[in-house]
Design a protein around this motif. Structure first.
Motif, PDB file in Angstrom:
ATOM      1  N   GLY A 241       0.829  -1.194   0.000  1.00 25.27           N
ATOM      2  CA  GLY A 241       0.000   0.000   0.000  1.00 25.27           C
ATOM      3  C   GLY A 241       0.863   1.243   0.000  1.00 25.27           C
ATOM      4  O   GLY A 241       1.938   1.264   0.612  1.00 25.27           O
ATOM      5  N   LEU A 242       0.413   2.278  -0.683  1.00 23.56           N
ATOM      6  CA  LEU A 242       1.077   3.577  -0.682  1.00 23.56           C
ATOM      7  C   LEU A 242       0.065   4.616  -0.216  1.00 23.56           C
ATOM      8  O   LEU A 242      -1.042   4.699  -0.765  1.00 23.56           O
ATOM      9  CB  LEU A 242       1.576   3.942  -2.082  1.00 23.56           C
ATOM     10  CG  LEU A 242       2.731   3.124  -2.649  1.00 23.56           C
ATOM     11  CD1 LEU A 242       2.978   3.529  -4.101  1.00 23.56           C
ATOM     12  CD2 LEU A 242       4.005   3.320  -1.825  1.00 23.56           C
ATOM     13  N   TYR A 243       0.449   5.383   0.774  1.00 25.21           N
ATOM     14  CA  TYR A 243      -0.440   6.416   1.312  1.00 25.21           C
ATOM     15  C   TYR A 243       0.312   7.738   1.236  1.00 25.21           C
ATOM     16  O   TYR A 243       1.196   8.007   2.044  1.00 25.21           O
ATOM     17  CB  TYR A 243      -0.818   6.064   2.748  1.00 25.21           C
ATOM     18  CG  TYR A 243      -1.880   6.930   3.373  1.00 25.21           C
ATOM     19  CD1 TYR A 243      -2.689   7.773   2.626  1.00 25.21           C
ATOM     20  CD2 TYR A 243      -2.097   6.883   4.749  1.00 25.21           C
ATOM     21  CE1 TYR A 243      -3.668   8.548   3.214  1.00 25.21           C
ATOM     22  CE2 TYR A 243      -3.074   7.644   5.353  1.00 25.21           C
ATOM     23  CZ  TYR A 243      -3.856   8.484   4.580  1.00 25.21           C
ATOM     24  OH  TYR A 243      -4.832   9.249   5.176  1.00 25.21           O
TER      25      TYR A 243
ATOM     26  N   TYR B 281       0.978  -2.391  -6.440  1.00 26.01           N
ATOM     27  CA  TYR B 281       0.793  -1.244  -5.540  1.00 26.01           C
ATOM     28  C   TYR B 281      -0.686  -0.888  -5.398  1.00 26.01           C
ATOM     29  O   TYR B 281      -1.454  -0.925  -6.363  1.00 26.01           O
ATOM     30  CB  TYR B 281       1.573  -0.036  -6.055  1.00 26.01           C
ATOM     31  CG  TYR B 281       3.062  -0.171  -5.850  1.00 26.01           C
ATOM     32  CD1 TYR B 281       3.627  -0.002  -4.593  1.00 26.01           C
ATOM     33  CD2 TYR B 281       3.904  -0.491  -6.913  1.00 26.01           C
ATOM     34  CE1 TYR B 281       4.987  -0.140  -4.400  1.00 26.01           C
ATOM     35  CE2 TYR B 281       5.268  -0.633  -6.724  1.00 26.01           C
ATOM     36  CZ  TYR B 281       5.811  -0.457  -5.460  1.00 26.01           C
ATOM     37  OH  TYR B 281       7.165  -0.597  -5.268  1.00 26.01           O
ATOM     38  N   TYR B 282      -1.051  -0.526  -4.169  1.00 34.03           N
ATOM     39  CA  TYR B 282      -2.407  -0.107  -3.830  1.00 34.03           C
ATOM     40  C   TYR B 282      -2.317   1.320  -3.289  1.00 34.03           C
ATOM     41  O   TYR B 282      -1.781   1.543  -2.203  1.00 34.03           O
ATOM     42  CB  TYR B 282      -3.012  -1.043  -2.782  1.00 34.03           C
ATOM     43  CG  TYR B 282      -3.230  -2.444  -3.314  1.00 34.03           C
ATOM     44  CD1 TYR B 282      -4.503  -2.875  -3.668  1.00 34.03           C
ATOM     45  CD2 TYR B 282      -2.154  -3.315  -3.506  1.00 34.03           C
ATOM     46  CE1 TYR B 282      -4.699  -4.157  -4.183  1.00 34.03           C
ATOM     47  CE2 TYR B 282      -2.343  -4.584  -4.029  1.00 34.03           C
ATOM     48  CZ  TYR B 282      -3.613  -4.995  -4.361  1.00 34.03           C
ATOM     49  OH  TYR B 282      -3.813  -6.254  -4.876  1.00 34.03           O
ATOM     50  N   PHE B 283      -2.823   2.273  -4.066  1.00 34.88           N
ATOM     51  CA  PHE B 283      -2.649   3.687  -3.731  1.00 34.88           C
ATOM     52  C   PHE B 283      -3.880   4.181  -2.969  1.00 34.88           C
ATOM     53  O   PHE B 283      -4.991   4.195  -3.494  1.00 34.88           O
ATOM     54  CB  PHE B 283      -2.439   4.503  -5.004  1.00 34.88           C
ATOM     55  CG  PHE B 283      -1.832   5.847  -4.752  1.00 34.88           C
ATOM     56  CD1 PHE B 283      -0.455   5.980  -4.618  1.00 34.88           C
ATOM     57  CD2 PHE B 283      -2.618   6.970  -4.632  1.00 34.88           C
ATOM     58  CE1 PHE B 283       0.115   7.221  -4.372  1.00 34.88           C
ATOM     59  CE2 PHE B 283      -2.062   8.212  -4.379  1.00 34.88           C
ATOM     60  CZ  PHE B 283      -0.692   8.339  -4.256  1.00 34.88           C
ATOM     61  N   ILE B 284      -3.672   4.592  -1.723  1.00 32.61           N
ATOM     62  CA  ILE B 284      -4.759   4.928  -0.806  1.00 32.61           C
ATOM     63  C   ILE B 284      -5.066   6.423  -0.877  1.00 32.61           C
ATOM     64  O   ILE B 284      -4.179   7.261  -0.712  1.00 32.61           O
ATOM     65  CB  ILE B 284      -4.371   4.553   0.640  1.00 32.61           C
ATOM     66  CG1 ILE B 284      -3.989   3.070   0.714  1.00 32.61           C
ATOM     67  CG2 ILE B 284      -5.499   4.876   1.603  1.00 32.61           C
ATOM     68  CD1 ILE B 284      -3.259   2.695   2.000  1.00 32.61           C
TER      69      ILE B 284
ATOM     70  N   MET C 203      -1.621   1.090 -14.009  1.00 31.33           N
ATOM     71  CA  MET C 203      -0.380   0.818 -13.299  1.00 31.33           C
ATOM     72  C   MET C 203      -0.571   0.514 -11.813  1.00 31.33           C
ATOM     73  O   MET C 203       0.304  -0.079 -11.180  1.00 31.33           O
ATOM     74  CB  MET C 203       0.566   2.022 -13.444  1.00 31.33           C
ATOM     75  CG  MET C 203       0.962   2.336 -14.878  1.00 31.33           C
ATOM     76  SD  MET C 203       1.665   4.007 -15.048  1.00 31.33           S
ATOM     77  CE  MET C 203       3.081   3.896 -13.961  1.00 31.33           C
ATOM     78  N   VAL C 204      -1.704   0.952 -11.251  1.00 26.19           N
ATOM     79  CA  VAL C 204      -1.860   0.884  -9.801  1.00 26.19           C
ATOM     80  C   VAL C 204      -3.322   0.618  -9.456  1.00 26.19           C
ATOM     81  O   VAL C 204      -4.225   0.926 -10.251  1.00 26.19           O
ATOM     82  CB  VAL C 204      -1.381   2.214  -9.154  1.00 26.19           C
ATOM     83  CG1 VAL C 204      -2.336   3.356  -9.494  1.00 26.19           C
ATOM     84  CG2 VAL C 204      -1.194   2.086  -7.659  1.00 26.19           C
TER      85      VAL C 204
END
Length: 209
Positions: A25-27, A121-124, A145-146
Motif C-alpha cells: 500500500g502507498l499512502y 501497488y495499492y494507492f490509498i 499501473m496501480v
C-alpha cells in the motif's frame, strides 16, 4: 536411465512463496504533521486488504491547485519515522522527497514499478480525492499501473466511474490543519498525534509561527 530428483512439499512451498508478488500500500500526503487519523487509515487498509505493508509517502511539492505550504521535508520525515516505528505493518517510501520537485503520482508509480517489478501497488486516497481523479495527471495511464483504494469521507461523493477498491475506516474528525492551529495557539494536541511526534513538535518548536 536418467535419475529423478524429488522435491519435498516444503521446498515446493518455499519456491512458490518466494515467487509470490508483493502487495504494498502507498499512502501519499504532505503529512504536515502526520497524525493518528493518518495512521488509523494506513493500518486499517493494510489489514483489511491483507497487504504486506503500507508505506506512508510524503510529497516534496504537492501538485494541487491550492498550493500547500509545508515545513521542511526533514522534519516531516523524522515525524513519520517516529510515528510508524512501533507498527510492523507501516513504513516509509521517500521516492518523492528524493526526486524533488512537484510530486505527480504518475511519475512516482512509474519509478517504483521499474524498481520493483515484482510488486503490486495499492494507492490509498480519501473520498474527496476520488472525486478529483478525472483531473489527475495522466490518470488513464495511471489506472493501468496501480490499484486505487478509496476511504470514504464525509461531504465527498464517495463514488467514481474509475475502478476503486473501497475500504470502510472509522471516521476521525481532525486534520493536520487543526493540529498546526492548535500548536500556534498553544493548545494541547495530545491523543491527536503519537506521543513521540508531540514531543518532537515541542522540542523543535514547530508550527508556532
Amino acid at each position: 536411465m536418467r535419475s529423478q530428483v524429488s522435491v519435498t512439499p516444503k521446498v515446493q512451498y518455499q519456491k512458490v512463496f518466494s515467487q509470490r508478488r508483493k502487495r504494498i500500500g502507498l499512502y501519499g500526503g504532505t503529512f504536515n504533521p502526520v497524525h493518528n487519523a493518518h495512521l488509523l487509515v494506513a493500518d486499517q487498509v493494510g489489514r483489511t486488504l491483507c497487504l504486506d505493508k503500507v508505506l506512508l509517502m510524503p510529497d516534496m511539492i504537492p501538485p494541487h491547485v491550492d498550493k500547500k505550504s509545508a515545513i521542511a521535508a526533514d522534519y516531516r520525515v523524522d515525524m513519520l519515522k517516529l510515528a510508524t516505528k512501533d507498527n510492523p505493518m507501516l513504513g516509509l517510501e521517500l521516492a518523492e522527497i528524493e526526486r524533488g520537485g512537484v510530486s505527480y503520482t504518475y511519475d512516482t508509480i512509474k519509478e517504483l514499478k521499474e524498481r520493483h517489478p515484482d510488486t503490486d501497488y495499492y494507492f490509498i486516497i480519501g473520498g474527496d480525492m476520488v472525486d478529483y481523479l478525472p483531473k489527475w495527471h495522466r490518470i488513464h495511464e495511471l489506472m493501468r499501473m496501480v490499484n486505487f483504494v478509496g476511504v470514504r469521507r464525509p461531504g465527498a461523493e464517495n463514488k467514481s466511474d474509475y475502478p476503486v477498491i473501497w475500504v470502510d475506516v472509522p471516521e476521525v474528525d481532525f486534520s493536520s490543519t487543526d493540529i498546526r492551529q492548535r500548536c500556534h495557539d498553544g493548545r494541547s494536541i495530545k491523543y491527536m498525534v503519537p506521543e513521540a511526534v508531540e514531543k518532537y513538535i515541542k522540542e523543535h518548536q514547530l508550527y508556532i509561527d
